[in-house]
Design an enzyme around this catalytic site. Structure first.
Site, PDB file in Angstrom:
ATOM      1  N   HIS A  39      87.890  42.396  15.068  1.00 18.75           N
ATOM      2  CA  HIS A  39      88.859  42.733  16.108  1.00 18.75           C
ATOM      3  C   HIS A  39      90.265  42.824  15.513  1.00 18.75           C
ATOM      4  O   HIS A  39      90.840  43.900  15.487  1.00 18.75           O
ATOM      5  CB  HIS A  39      88.819  41.760  17.288  1.00 18.75           C
ATOM      6  CG  HIS A  39      87.487  41.682  17.964  1.00 18.75           C
ATOM      7  ND1 HIS A  39      86.864  42.794  18.474  1.00 18.75           N
ATOM      8  CD2 HIS A  39      86.653  40.634  18.201  1.00 18.75           C
ATOM      9  CE1 HIS A  39      85.707  42.446  19.004  1.00 18.75           C
ATOM     10  NE2 HIS A  39      85.548  41.139  18.838  1.00 18.75           N
ATOM     11  N   ASP A  55      79.526  45.376  19.122  1.00 12.45           N
ATOM     12  CA  ASP A  55      79.827  44.073  19.697  1.00 12.45           C
ATOM     13  C   ASP A  55      78.940  43.745  20.893  1.00 12.45           C
ATOM     14  O   ASP A  55      77.801  43.332  20.742  1.00 12.45           O
ATOM     15  CB  ASP A  55      81.311  44.027  20.064  1.00 12.45           C
ATOM     16  CG  ASP A  55      81.820  42.619  20.336  1.00 12.45           C
ATOM     17  OD1 ASP A  55      81.004  41.689  20.331  1.00 12.45           O
ATOM     18  OD2 ASP A  55      83.028  42.449  20.547  1.00 12.45           O
TER      19      ASP A  55
END
Length: 474
Positions: free
Chosen positions: A278, A329
């Site tokens: 991220h 994810d």
């Protein structure tokens, strides 16, 4: 694999950093590319590919069990119109599946996911694995029961897997332990390294091992240091969630006096094995520090959008030359073309510019082409693979587009990648090869019916009426 499929000829294939014509590809007995030769004629007996061919891509960040939650968090409950729904409220609801799923159900859900990822153009997936124990928090008789369920699912679907057990020992920077809803995640540094060593020692085909620190908020500094010291025993990469949420950054500052990436840099642990997942909220000095360290960054645009995380400093990462990979994810999207498209589109919306990632001065006028090249090389590093793509010695992974895809109709050859990514929706990849074996052929997988039936049964069991009530309570 048929003998003729050891020799492939593509009129157009992505080799290196661009399209090449008349490419002859030979698969070795080890499932790797023995040779890749552009500008070659099609020899007798070669399998002729009648559509553009590309290497498979690494999905560098996956929580497979969350595929069972995709689509189940798109409503905001409660009577208070001012009550916000954000990452943290999503996380609490996500625990409904984390607290219920069994190893057989995980295998069924993961196999369905992995087949969808193959159809979406991923041929290797990095599992950021923290769902470890029984629902009551006790270890299974085999402590790696959930890990083996993921490895079995990868075999079922035919995808490559980098399986990375996670260090996860506390609920937050000021918490001494996990919350009851996190009881299945508990693992200290010794247990995490032992799990990775067991995966590595098993030598399962197409399964590699790595290590994970869930996040700075979930691990004691001494444990991170211990895991790092022991990591030389593991051949694979080290991943960590970092700076995904502004609240995480603020909490880290309040407790340590440093921002999360700043903390990692000053701890001196980062090197080329580390992948920062991220890395949404950064300062220029942090980006420069990561570049000096050699670490990479894994971006997950569809999940970051779904969770309201924010937008990363993509121009900053690109300018610094930091390796970039992509992941899906939470798996609200399972196609790398959509991830790359939204990686670029998010920046366009924020900056009110077009072709943000393009670099004409560097010979990369296509924003999507530059991001694809970044994801190809960055993904290899994120999976711990020394060679990747259509190059001799790399694993023989291949994607073949659907020649009937209207996005490609009449398209100039040098704009094929832009059309495949930027003109949507496109058709799934017609053919997918992993390690020299076709796992999807003419859109069909031999295992698809059985995989989907098991997935449907698992979902029905997970989300019976009492489970739906759990979602509302959370």
């Amino acid at each position: 694999m048929q003998v003729s499929d050891r020799l492939l000829w593509a009129p157009l294939a992505w080799v290196g950093n661009g399209w090449r014509r008349h490419v002859l590809l030979q698969v070795g007995a080890d499932g790797c590319w023995q040779s890749v030769e552009p500008d070659s004629g099609a020899p007798p007996g070669a399998t002729v590919l009648d559509a553009p061919a590309l290497p498979g891509l690494v999905n560098a960040h996956s929580h497979a069990f969350q595929r069972a939650f995709a689509g189940l968090a798109e409503q905001r409950e409660g009577d208070d119109a001012s009550e916000a729904d954000d990452f943290w409220s999503w996380r609490d609801r996500m625990y409904a599946v984390a607290l219920r799923i069994t190893p057989p159900q995980l295998r069924a859900v993961a196999a369905q996911l992995y087949l969808e990822l193959l159809r979406g153009g991923y041929t290797q997936v990095c599992e950021f694995h923290y769902l470890q124990h029984r629902p009551d928090g006790r270890p299974y008789d085999d402590p790696l029961a959930m890990a083996w369920a993921l490895a079995d699912a990868a075999v079922d679907a035919g995808i490559g897997l980098t399986l990375m057990p996670a260090l996860y020992e506390r609920a937050g920077f000021t918490e001494a332990a996990l919350k009851p809803t996190q009881r299945r995640f508990a693992s200290n540094a010794d247990a995490t390294v032992a799990a990775a060593l067991a995966v590595q020692s098993a030598r399962r085909p197409l399964v590699d091992a790595g290590l994970v620190v869930h996040s700075l908020r979930a691990a004691e500094p001494t444990s991170i240091a211990a895991l790092h010291a022991a990591s030389e025993r593991i051949r694979g990469p080290i991943h960590i969630h970092v700076a995904e949420q502004t609240a995480e950054v603020q909490d880290c500052l309040a407790v340590t006096g440093q921002r999360p990436i700043e903390w990692l840099l000053k701890a001196g642990v980062l090197d080329a094995r580390w992948q920062l997942v991220h890395a949404t909220h950064t300062l220029p000095a942090e980006i420069e520090g990561v570049a000096r360290s050699g670490a990479g960054v894994v971006l997950c645009p569809s999940t970051e959008a779904n969770l309201g995380d924010g937008l990363c400093d993509l121009p900053g990462w690109l300018a610094a030359g930091v390796p970039l990979a992509i992941g899906s994810d939470s798996h609200v999207t399972r196609d790398w073309r959509e991830e790359l498209r939204w990686l670029e589109y998010g920046q366009r919306l924020q900056l009110r510019q077009r072709n943000v990632a393009a670099a004409p001065a560097l010979g990369m006028p296509s924003s999507l082409g530059r991001l694809w090249s970044q994801a190809l090389s960055g993904g290899a590093a994120a999976a711990g693979r020394s060679a990747w793509g259509l190059v001799a010695g790399a694993r023989a992974d291949l994607l073949v587009a659907d020649p009937g895809d209207e996005a490609l109709s009449g398209m100039p050859a040098d704009r094929t990648l832009d059309a495949l990514i930027g003109s949507s929706p496109g058709r799934p990849w017609r053919d997918v090869m992993v390690a020299g074996r076709w796992v999807v052929r003419d859109h069909q997988s031999p295992q698809a019916a059985a995989i989907h039936a098991a997935f449907r049964d698992a979902m029905q069991s997970l989300w019976a009426d009492d489970a739906s009530a759990d979602i509302q309570r959370h």
